[in-house]
Structures are given as C-alpha cells and as structure tokens.
Design an enzyme around this catalytic site. Structure first.
Site, PDB file in Angstrom:
ATOM      1  N   LYS A 174       7.750  -0.871  -6.480  1.00 11.47           N
ATOM      2  CA  LYS A 174       6.394  -1.622  -6.780  1.00 11.47           C
ATOM      3  C   LYS A 174       5.619  -0.365  -6.018  1.00 11.47           C
ATOM      4  O   LYS A 174       5.671  -0.097  -4.903  1.00 11.47           O
ATOM      5  CB  LYS A 174       6.195  -2.902  -5.745  1.00 11.47           C
ATOM      6  CG  LYS A 174       4.829  -3.450  -6.215  1.00 11.47           C
ATOM      7  CD  LYS A 174       4.215  -4.212  -5.028  1.00 11.47           C
ATOM      8  CE  LYS A 174       3.414  -3.433  -4.088  1.00 11.47           C
ATOM      9  NZ  LYS A 174       2.268  -2.733  -4.578  1.00 11.47           N
ATOM     10  N   GLU A 249      10.584   3.572   5.998  1.00 12.30           N
ATOM     11  CA  GLU A 249       9.952   4.922   6.656  1.00 12.30           C
ATOM     12  C   GLU A 249       8.550   4.435   7.060  1.00 12.30           C
ATOM     13  O   GLU A 249       7.878   4.252   5.967  1.00 12.30           O
ATOM     14  CB  GLU A 249       9.822   5.852   5.395  1.00 12.30           C
ATOM     15  CG  GLU A 249      11.288   6.365   4.688  1.00 12.30           C
ATOM     16  CD  GLU A 249      11.986   7.346   5.334  1.00 12.30           C
ATOM     17  OE1 GLU A 249      11.367   7.842   6.588  1.00 12.30           O
ATOM     18  OE2 GLU A 249      12.813   7.938   4.835  1.00 12.30           O
ATOM     19  N   CYS A 283       2.539  10.815   6.544  1.00 13.31           N
ATOM     20  CA  CYS A 283       3.094  10.138   7.780  1.00 13.31           C
ATOM     21  C   CYS A 283       3.628  11.113   8.624  1.00 13.31           C
ATOM     22  O   CYS A 283       3.502  10.877   9.962  1.00 13.31           O
ATOM     23  CB  CYS A 283       4.373   9.399   7.102  1.00 13.31           C
ATOM     24  SG  CYS A 283       5.367  10.598   6.082  1.00 13.31           S
ATOM     25  N   GLU A 384      -2.104   5.898  14.595  1.00 18.77           N
ATOM     26  CA  GLU A 384      -2.402   6.625  13.294  1.00 18.77           C
ATOM     27  C   GLU A 384      -3.593   6.596  12.617  1.00 18.77           C
ATOM     28  O   GLU A 384      -3.936   5.456  12.202  1.00 18.77           O
ATOM     29  CB  GLU A 384      -1.301   6.222  12.452  1.00 18.77           C
ATOM     30  CG  GLU A 384      -0.846   7.046  11.142  1.00 18.77           C
ATOM     31  CD  GLU A 384       0.199   6.576  10.312  1.00 18.77           C
ATOM     32  OE1 GLU A 384       0.187   5.537  10.220  1.00 18.77           O
ATOM     33  OE2 GLU A 384       0.956   7.481   9.815  1.00 18.77           O
TER      34      GLU A 384
HETATM   35  P1  NAD Z   1       1.207   0.016   3.450  1.00 16.61           P
HETATM   36  O1  NAD Z   1       1.841  -0.408   4.410  1.00 16.61           O
HETATM   37  O2  NAD Z   1      -0.218  -0.685   3.154  1.00 16.61           O
HETATM   38  O3  NAD Z   1       1.629  -0.422   1.800  1.00 16.61           O
HETATM   39  C1  NAD Z   1       2.747   0.367   1.337  1.00 16.61           C
HETATM   40  C2  NAD Z   1       3.002  -0.664   0.195  1.00 16.61           C
HETATM   41  O4  NAD Z   1       3.483  -1.902   0.549  1.00 16.61           O
HETATM   42  C3  NAD Z   1       2.172  -0.670  -0.858  1.00 16.61           C
HETATM   43  O5  NAD Z   1       2.947  -0.723  -2.026  1.00 16.61           O
HETATM   44  C4  NAD Z   1       1.687  -2.162  -0.637  1.00 16.61           C
HETATM   45  O6  NAD Z   1       1.172  -2.510  -1.758  1.00 16.61           O
HETATM   46  C5  NAD Z   1       2.903  -2.645  -0.002  1.00 16.61           C
HETATM   47  N1  NAD Z   1       2.702  -3.838   0.685  1.00 16.61           N
HETATM   48  C6  NAD Z   1       1.570  -3.979   1.552  1.00 16.61           C
HETATM   49  N2  NAD Z   1       1.806  -5.024   2.317  1.00 16.61           N
HETATM   50  C7  NAD Z   1       2.859  -5.741   2.182  1.00 16.61           C
HETATM   51  C8  NAD Z   1       3.942  -6.804   2.314  1.00 16.61           C
HETATM   52  N3  NAD Z   1       3.444  -7.915   2.945  1.00 16.61           N
HETATM   53  N4  NAD Z   1       5.129  -6.988   1.873  1.00 16.61           N
HETATM   54  C9  NAD Z   1       5.607  -6.294   0.727  1.00 16.61           C
HETATM   55  N5  NAD Z   1       4.658  -4.891   0.625  1.00 16.61           N
HETATM   56  C10 NAD Z   1       3.517  -4.842   0.847  1.00 16.61           C
HETATM   57  O7  NAD Z   1       0.808   1.714   3.565  1.00 16.61           O
HETATM   58  P2  NAD Z   1      -0.129   2.505   2.699  1.00 16.61           P
HETATM   59  O8  NAD Z   1      -1.276   2.446   3.207  1.00 16.61           O
HETATM   60  O9  NAD Z   1       0.111   2.450   1.235  1.00 16.61           O
HETATM   61  O10 NAD Z   1       0.772   3.867   3.093  1.00 16.61           O
HETATM   62  C11 NAD Z   1       0.183   4.501   4.231  1.00 16.61           C
HETATM   63  C12 NAD Z   1       1.472   4.513   5.242  1.00 16.61           C
HETATM   64  O11 NAD Z   1       2.638   4.771   4.765  1.00 16.61           O
HETATM   65  C13 NAD Z   1       1.014   5.176   6.909  1.00 16.61           C
HETATM   66  O12 NAD Z   1       1.524   4.506   7.770  1.00 16.61           O
HETATM   67  C14 NAD Z   1       2.238   6.405   6.786  1.00 16.61           C
HETATM   68  O13 NAD Z   1       2.581   6.949   7.860  1.00 16.61           O
HETATM   69  C15 NAD Z   1       3.218   5.657   5.870  1.00 16.61           C
HETATM   70  N6  NAD Z   1       4.207   6.530   5.195  1.00 16.61           N
HETATM   71  C16 NAD Z   1       5.395   6.933   5.873  1.00 16.61           C
HETATM   72  C17 NAD Z   1       6.212   7.770   5.292  1.00 16.61           C
HETATM   73  C18 NAD Z   1       7.688   8.145   5.890  1.00 16.61           C
HETATM   74  O14 NAD Z   1       8.463   8.662   5.157  1.00 16.61           O
HETATM   75  N7  NAD Z   1       7.790   7.766   7.015  1.00 16.61           N
HETATM   76  C19 NAD Z   1       5.891   8.663   3.965  1.00 16.61           C
HETATM   77  C20 NAD Z   1       4.717   8.224   3.552  1.00 16.61           C
HETATM   78  C21 NAD Z   1       3.872   7.140   4.231  1.00 16.61           C
END
Ligand code: NAD
Length: 490
Positions: A174, A249, A283, A384
C-alpha cells in the site's frame, strides 16, 4: 488527466466500489491523476491473490535462482525506463530531480543486491545430540503487507519489495496516498519481468481505512511499515491480535555533531545536505546540529549563508537543490514549527517561509531555515518537523554532546564531524542510533543495514538482515543411529 488502476492478482483493476481519489503535483498544485480508492473488498482480493501465489508454484516450486533472475530482470527494466520513472517520481513527489535520480539509482541497485542474495539464504547446522543431525532452513514468512510513506516512494518500495521477493514471500503493497504513481508504474515492470500473478499486489487508498484493514487481515502473516512513529505504534497494536510478524521503520530527530576539531570545509556542506536533502522530508534528516561552542558563531554564520544560497525551485530543473514540500497542509505544519521555535526563544537566522519567486507560488515551497540557538528542552529539538528546518544546539564537552545527542525518544541516525579517529569510535559507540556516519552525511546503501533504536522502530532493511524480516527459521532434527529412541522405556 491520467486514470490509473491497481494491480491485483496479475490484473489491472478499479476499486470494486468504483471510487477514486486525486493525486497531485506538489510543485504546481495540479491534479495529475485519479487513483482507485480501495475498500476492504479490494484488500480481500489482493490478500487472496497473494495467498494463492504462496500456495501455487511461487510458494512451492520456484527455485531461489529463478527468483534472483526475476529480480535482476526487474532491475534491468528499471534501468531501461529510468527517465520515465524519474520524471513520474519528481512529478508526484515535488522533490528535486538530482536527489530523486540518486534514490532511483539506489532502488535499482537494491533489486540487484537482493537478487544476488536470493540463492544465498542459508540455514546452518548446530549440535543437538550425538544421535541427531540438526539443521535449520529459512522459509518465506508467507504473505507480507507492506505500507510505504510518501517521502521516498520508489526507494522505500524497493527496500520493502526486494528482500521480500528474494525470500520468496508474496506481498500486498500500500503506497502512501500522496504518492501512489511510481508504485503502480513499477507494477507494469513487475508484470513485464514475469513475476507470476498474485506475487505482487498493489492497492491504493487511505491508510486509516485500507492500511488498517490490511494490517489486521487474517490472511497476512507479516507487516512491514515505514512511516510516522505514531502510526507505527497503532500498527503494532493492530497486528498484535493476529500475532503477526512486524517490522517498523519510523521517525527520527537525528543529531549531527560538529566537534571543535572538525574540518569545517567538509562539515558545513555535509551538514547542509544532511538536513536539507529531500527538503528535510527524510526520516534520517540530521535536524539537530550540535556545535561546539568555540565554533558556534562561525558555524552559524557560514552554515546559514550557504543555506540561503541553496536553490529552491522547479523540481525538474537539475540545478534545483530543494523542490516542493509534499502538500499545503505539510507546509503549514512545518511553518507552525518554525513559529513555535521563535516562541520558544530561538532566532530564525535564515529562511522561515516561502521563497519570493512568484513562479513558485502555487507549490508548497519552503526556504531552508536555520533556528539558533536551540536547547534540548524546546519542542523544535524534540519533535520531528520533517521539513527544511535545522536546529543549532551548542555544547561544551564531548560527554555533553553525547548526552544531548541521546536525549530524544528517537534513535535512527547520527553524524559526527571530527579529525580525531579515537573520538569517532568512542562517540559512535556511545550514540543510541541504528547508523552513525563520520565526516560524511550518507547513511544508506544496498548492503548497509538501516533501521532504528528506541522509538525509531525495529528491524533492519537494506542489508542482509532484511532477509530475517521475511523468513521463518525451521529447526529439523533427524535421528541418525539405527536403534530407535524409547524415552520412557515402555
Ligand atoms: P504516515 O505514518 O502518515 O503514513 C505512512 C503510510 O502508512 C502511508 O501509506 C499511510 O497511508 C499509511 N497509514 C497511515 N495510517 C495508517 C493506519 N492507521 N494503519 C495502516 N496504515 C496507515 O507517514 P508519512 O507521513 O507517509 O511518512 C513520513 C514518516 O515516515 C516520517 O515520520 C518519517 O520519519 C518516516 N520514515 C521513516 C523511514 C525509516 O526508514 N525509518 C523512512 C522514510 C520515512
């Protein structure tokens, strides 16, 4: 206007409800495509297709070498269609093309790297008893749900897909709702590479509905998630009922420590890239810059001067350093943090809003911003921001720098700038983070494990360790003596 479809069970399909949602070019605000808005019934058919693949030839007969060939074929198709993927990723993410080209290159190499590992997923033998031969085998964990964020859409997809497919899993991916287009484009290449139907399924729709339903689905064995820490926490709870395997992650607030013996010629441009690449939507963005007090004034002045000289502009222009943030709402979030920093007592040395260029007014552009001085008690040092905002924090002693670096709930990455190699080893050992870099800002290459300590998550992707996330270990013990055992002497 493009109409795109999802990829389920080897077929291109609309949502069963017929619903769609828009996706945008963040740099212009234009709607560029309509994407199927999956519902639970679409997730059901994707999981069924993945299960059928695991029960069919993919799960039962395919050789590891054949999986390797498919992964290499996919990488080779990505090389052939590099420009197409690159432009689509830039259009849907708003990020600067030179950075995205590097991400895409890494994504290709990631498929090659895990292709190379597919036939090297070894078990081992270990002594059990003199009359037993014991060995382990590593088997695919089954159907993996893979949930991806918007900040590195294609690169994150490769971090998830490549090890799962190398290990022999089937997946339901997804992508983030803001950036679904390159994942769907990759499905075309996956089909062309010859992966059997159902091995890779891509469903699009809101995380709070589709993602949630997918994570709880009884047909899913493993959940791999990248995104915010708060979402990861919820996903872990949702996966608990089914005792699903989980890897997370998550977010970060990574330190970048400039010691008094640092070479500023390297430390300034390196620190600049470490926070501002991807517009800080990274991230592992080194968003806390800890600077020895003896260098503070010089560092703040030179760093801010260079930050203000970075080109914020058209993401398609190769001379652009920083493109658009992902959306107007994200722009507001970043800006509210900058205002909060000021309320907390920091000064905006440079940046703090939109660039003046009227040509950029329709996008979500934000100037590289430096807040100084910041203390670890401030929210802008703890939370963050996920935007181009550097917080400069002074320190006096090495021990203090270590304590400040670790004074966060996150533990993803850290960078040290020092000419003293003993100090580099000492401080690297003391930092609570999954990756520490010394005198350079680069954290992620195929083969180098990447993942978090503390609330930055658990599990390691990118390196060989990623195969652990997609395999179960089975112990097999075989009686080798001719006489049977009779434990109870009955
Ligand atoms: P997010 O948590 O809002 O969404 C990530 C994904 O999860 C999306 O596909 C979203 O649709 C889905 N999602 C949202 N709520 C959900 C739920 N309740 N159940 C299941 N799926 C759900 O994150 P974002 O805003 O898309 O990405 C940014 C974040 O990702 C930042 O916090 C960043 O630090 C982190 N990130 C971490 C890494 C790593 O390797 N540690 C890498 C890239 C990004």
């Amino acid at each position: 206007m493009r109409e795109v479809k999802m990829y389920i069970g080897g077929k291109w399909v609309e949502a069963l409800s017929g619903e769609t949602f828009p996706t945008y070019n963040p740099a212009t605000g234009e709607e560029i495509a309509r994407v199927p808005r999956a519902g639970p019934e679409d997730v059901d058919r994707a999981v069924e297709a993945a299960r059928a693949a695991m029960e069919g030839p993919w799960g039962t007969r395919i050789t590891p070498r054949e999986r390797a060939r498919l992964l290499w074929k996919l990488a080779s198709l990505m090389r052939d269609r590099f420009e197409e993927l690159l432009h689509l990723e830039v259009e849907n993410s708003g990020k600067a093309i030179t950075g995205v080209a590097g991400e895409l290159q890494q994504a290709v190499e990631n498929f090659e790297y895990f292709g190379g590992l597919a036939d090297k997923i070894f078990g081992r033998t270990a002594p059990a008893a003199p009359y037993l031969f014991h060995y382990t085998v590593r088997e695919p964990v089954g159907v993996a749900a893979q949930i991806i964020p918007w900040n590195y859409p294609l690169m994150m997809l490769s971090w998830k897909l490549a090890p799962a497919l190398a290990a022999g899993c089937a997946v339901v991916v997804k992508p983030a709702s803001a950036t679904p287009l390159t994942a769907l484009k990759m499905a075309e290449l996956i089909e062309e590479a010859g992966f059997p139907p159902g091995v890779v399924n891509i469903v699009t729709g809101p995380g709070t509905e589709v993602g949630r339903y997918l994570v709880q689905h009884p047909g899913v064995d493993k959940v791999a998630f990248t995104g915010e820490t708060s979402t990861g926490r919820e996903i872990m709870k949702l996966a608990a009922d089914g005792i699903k395997r989980v890897s997370l992650e998550l977010g970060g607030k990574s330190p970048n420590i400039v010691f008094e013996d640092a070479d500023l010629e390297g430390a300034i441009p390196g620190s600049l890239w470490a926070i501002f690449t991807s517009g800080g939507q990274s991230c592992e963005a080194r968003s806390r810059i800890l600077v020895h007090e003896s260098l503070l004034d010089e560092f703040v002045e030179k760093f801010s001067e260079k930050a203000s000289s970075l080109k914020v502009g058209d993401p398609m222009d190769p001379s652009t350093h920083i493109g658009s943030l992902i959306s107007p709402s994200h722009w507001e979030r970043v800006h509210s943090y900058v205002r909060l920093g000021v309320e907390e007592g920091a000064r905006v040395v440079t940046g703090g809003g939109r660039p003046d260029d009227p040509a950029l007014s329709r996008g979500s552009f934000y100037r590289p911003t430096v807040l100084a001085p910041v203390s670890m008690e401030m929210k802008v040092a703890q939370e963050e921001i996920f935007g181009p905002v550097a917080a400069i924090i002074p320190f006096r002693e090495e021990e203090e720098a270590i304590a400040l670096a670790n004074k966060t709930r996150y533990g993803l990455a850290a960078t040290l700038w020092t000419r003293d190699s003993a100090r580099a080893h000492r401080v690297a050992a003391a930092i609570k983070a999954g990756v520490v870099t010394v005198n350079h800002p680069f954290t992620a290459f195929p083969g180098t494990p990447f993942g978090g300590y503390k609330e930055s998550g658990f599990g390691r992707e990118l390196g060989m360790e990623a195969l652990d996330l997609y395999t179960e270990v089975k112990s097999v013990m075989i009686l080798t003596r001719p006489k049977p055992v009779n434990p109870w002497k009955v």
